[in-house]
Scaffold this motif. Structure first.
Motif, PDB file in Angstrom:
ATOM      1  N   THR A  54       0.823  -1.209   0.000  1.00  0.00           N
ATOM      2  CA  THR A  54       0.000   0.000   0.000  1.00  0.00           C
ATOM      3  C   THR A  54       0.863   1.268   0.000  1.00  0.00           C
ATOM      4  O   THR A  54       0.492   2.271  -0.608  1.00  0.00           O
ATOM      5  N   ASP A  55       2.016   1.208   0.656  1.00  0.00           N
ATOM      6  CA  ASP A  55       2.923   2.374   0.681  1.00  0.00           C
ATOM      7  C   ASP A  55       3.602   2.551  -0.674  1.00  0.00           C
ATOM      8  O   ASP A  55       3.624   3.656  -1.220  1.00  0.00           O
ATOM      9  N   ASP A  56       4.121   1.461  -1.236  1.00  0.00           N
ATOM     10  CA  ASP A  56       4.790   1.542  -2.550  1.00  0.00           C
ATOM     11  C   ASP A  56       3.839   2.128  -3.598  1.00  0.00           C
ATOM     12  O   ASP A  56       4.218   3.020  -4.364  1.00  0.00           O
ATOM     13  N   SER A  68       1.253   3.943  -3.149  1.00  0.00           N
ATOM     14  CA  SER A  68       0.883   5.332  -2.856  1.00  0.00           C
ATOM     15  C   SER A  68       1.994   6.280  -3.298  1.00  0.00           C
ATOM     16  O   SER A  68       1.722   7.378  -3.785  1.00  0.00           O
ATOM     17  N   HIS A  69       3.258   5.825  -3.152  1.00  0.00           N
ATOM     18  CA  HIS A  69       4.375   6.628  -3.664  1.00  0.00           C
ATOM     19  C   HIS A  69       4.254   6.787  -5.176  1.00  0.00           C
ATOM     20  O   HIS A  69       4.569   7.836  -5.730  1.00  0.00           O
ATOM     21  N   SER A  70       3.838   5.726  -5.856  1.00  0.00           N
ATOM     22  CA  SER A  70       3.776   5.768  -7.323  1.00  0.00           C
ATOM     23  C   SER A  70       2.381   6.144  -7.843  1.00  0.00           C
ATOM     24  O   SER A  70       2.134   6.082  -9.047  1.00  0.00           O
ATOM     25  N   ASP A  82       1.425   3.197   9.876  1.00  0.00           N
ATOM     26  CA  ASP A  82       2.608   3.910  10.381  1.00  0.00           C
ATOM     27  C   ASP A  82       2.588   5.394  10.004  1.00  0.00           C
ATOM     28  O   ASP A  82       3.132   6.232  10.698  1.00  0.00           O
ATOM     29  N   HIS A  83       1.931   5.695   8.859  1.00  0.00           N
ATOM     30  CA  HIS A  83       1.816   7.083   8.380  1.00  0.00           C
ATOM     31  C   HIS A  83       0.976   7.069   7.118  1.00  0.00           C
ATOM     32  O   HIS A  83       0.729   6.004   6.543  1.00  0.00           O
ATOM     33  N   GLU A  84       0.563   8.241   6.670  1.00  0.00           N
ATOM     34  CA  GLU A  84      -0.154   8.341   5.404  1.00  0.00           C
ATOM     35  C   GLU A  84       0.859   8.604   4.293  1.00  0.00           C
ATOM     36  O   GLU A  84       1.861   9.291   4.495  1.00  0.00           O
ATOM     37  N   THR A  85       0.623   8.054   3.107  1.00  0.00           N
ATOM     38  CA  THR A  85       1.496   8.308   1.958  1.00  0.00           C
ATOM     39  C   THR A  85       0.690   8.855   0.781  1.00  0.00           C
ATOM     40  O   THR A  85      -0.358   8.297   0.439  1.00  0.00           O
ATOM     41  N   GLY A  86       1.189   9.934   0.192  1.00  0.00           N
ATOM     42  CA  GLY A  86       0.607  10.438  -1.052  1.00  0.00           C
ATOM     43  C   GLY A  86      -0.328  11.630  -0.915  1.00  0.00           C
ATOM     44  O   GLY A  86      -0.645  12.278  -1.894  1.00  0.00           O
ATOM     45  N   ASP A 123       5.370  11.578  -1.590  1.00  0.00           N
ATOM     46  CA  ASP A 123       6.021  11.177  -0.337  1.00  0.00           C
ATOM     47  C   ASP A 123       4.991  10.989   0.787  1.00  0.00           C
ATOM     48  O   ASP A 123       3.793  11.012   0.549  1.00  0.00           O
ATOM     49  N   HIS A 124       5.476  10.873   2.007  1.00  0.00           N
ATOM     50  CA  HIS A 124       4.582  10.704   3.153  1.00  0.00           C
ATOM     51  C   HIS A 124       3.992  12.052   3.560  1.00  0.00           C
ATOM     52  O   HIS A 124       4.532  13.098   3.205  1.00  0.00           O
ATOM     53  N   THR A 125       2.913  12.029   4.351  1.00  0.00           N
ATOM     54  CA  THR A 125       2.332  13.259   4.912  1.00  0.00           C
ATOM     55  C   THR A 125       2.182  13.075   6.431  1.00  0.00           C
ATOM     56  O   THR A 125       2.236  11.945   6.919  1.00  0.00           O
TER      57      THR A 125
HETATM   58 ZN   LIG Z   1       6.875   5.143   2.117  1.00  0.00          ZN
END
Ligand SMILES: [Zn+2]
Length: 396
Positions: free
Chosen positions: A286-288, A290-292, A329-333, A355-357
């Motif tokens: 989900t993080d990867d 969101s980065h892309s 762990d954090h929000e991304t995007g 990136d993260h927010t």
């Molecule tokens: Zn990340």
């Protein structure tokens, strides 16, 4: 007079529009990415809040982390998978809180290293640090507290096992980038069930041993595919299977176990310890995605996480002594939904950053002592409260 004012007004209008266009396109529009995606028709399923369960007796904790998953990831996934009136399974949990993810760093926006350290040790740290404070003082993680008190322990990640989140819960390192050493240290942890993608686990160190060989010398059974994993019965397992982050690729989807299957297998093994267990389940893709800014990738990973959460809660309810916490762990995007239409069944989303927010993340909980996790708190509150519930002494 009018003959003079009109051209001036027109000129100033053109100038204003040009300026606005320039400002918007240069500083604002260029950074925001838009995407359109279909949303599901309204489902007839039961989306009521789940009744809570459990008394004062508690044995197990299952912590589910969706890497980079903010409130809008859950909302967007709900719309895509279940429609405007649907619910992701965690949204049906009876207790909801919010946690602040900021690290102890000049930069207010965390990375997965500092966030995992906070969620595991109850201590904030600088970005990229693993299991230690900014001045490099190692801190005990919640999983180590359970392990040392005689409980069974497990970590499952759909991504690399030596990546920041599993590392933050299991080892100490001044940097998440020291993956060779992290893989070696993870193989030495005595955590009963370890599962993730194998990168760095077959790399020889200075002693010419690979992390896999270190794990074997510590009594771990090594598992490398779905069939082996499903059939094994061992007290110490190192499962190194291909990354489960590529679900949108049918080739991988057919070959790999699902997160739900893996989680049930881990629960079955860890639950043989009558004292209880602590299990961390990380959805990493989900993080990867969101980065892309890949919403179809997010859809598949969120669906897999949702299905895993459902089987976890089914187990916890039957068991009655298992606390389940689902968070991030954090929000991304900086994901947002800027248009959503019921009858046309589509929505438009916007991404504010690659990136993260610092958006606070939701914390959903169910089971014994879940009521303690309502409200707004720092991410460090979560492991500290778990330690308190189990009468463990968290490191100062
Ligand atoms: Zn990340």
């Amino acid at each position: 007079m009018n003959k003079v004012i009109l051209p001036i007004s027109l000129l100033s209008l053109v100038f204003t529009f040009t300026l606005q266009y320039y400002v918007l396109s240069a500083d604002y529009l260029n950074q925001i990415k838009f995407d359109s995606i279909a949303i599901a028709k309204t489902s007839e399923a039961d989306y009521s809040t789940l009744p809570n369960f459990g008394g004062t007796e508690i044995r197990n904790v299952i912590l589910v982390l969706g890497d980079g998953v903010g409130l809008n990831h859950i909302l967007a996934s709900r719309l895509i998978l279940y429609g405007p009136d649907g619910r992701m399974y965690c949204e049906r949990f009876p207790v909801i809180g919010h946690s602040n993810t900021a690290p102890l760093d000049e930069n207010y926006i965390t990375d997965s290293g500092a966030a995992a350290t906070a969620l595991a040790t109850g201590h904030k740290t600088a970005r990229a640090m693993i299991g230690m404070t900014p001045d490099s003082i190692p801190k005990t993680s919640i999983i180590e507290l359970f392990r040392d008190a005689g409980y069974s322990t497990g970590i499952i990640s759909t991504g690399q096992l030596c990546d920041a989140t599993p590392a933050g819960f299991s080892v100490k390192s001044p940097s998440r980038k020291l993956k060779e050493q992290i893989a070696r240290d993870i193989s030495n942890t005595n955590i009963n069930f370890l599962m993730g993608a194998s990168e760095f686990f077959y790399k020889k160190g200075n002693d010419s041993k690979t992390p896999v060989e270190i794990a074997q010398s510590r009594g771990y059974s090594i598992v490398t595919n779905k069939a082996e994993l499903m059939n094994i019965n061992s007290n110490k397992i190192l499962a190194l299977i291909d990354s489960m982050n590529f679900l949108k690729d049918v080739y991988y989807r057919d070959k790999l176990p699902t997160l739900a299957e893996v989680t049930i297998k881990a629960i079955e093994l860890l639950n043989q310890n009558k004292k209880g267990f602590f299990l961390l389940v990380e959805e990493d893709g989900t993080d990867d995605y969101s980065h892309s800014h890949d919403i179809s990738g997010i859809r598949e990973q969120m669906k897999q996480m949702d299905e895993a959460i459902k089987v976890i809660v089914d187990f916890a309810r039957k068991d009655g002594k298992t606390l389940v916490i689902v968070t991030s762990d954090h929000e991304t995007g900086g994901l947002n939904i800027i248009e959503a239409n019921r009858s046309k069944s589509f929505m438009k989303i916007a991404w504010a950053t690659g990136d993260h927010t610092p958006q606070p993340v939701p914390v959903y909980s169910i089971g014994p002592y879940s009521q303690h996790f309502s409200g707004f708190y720092e991410n460090t509150f979560i492991p500290r409260k778990i330690a308190e519930i189990f009468n463990f002494q968290h490191s100062k």
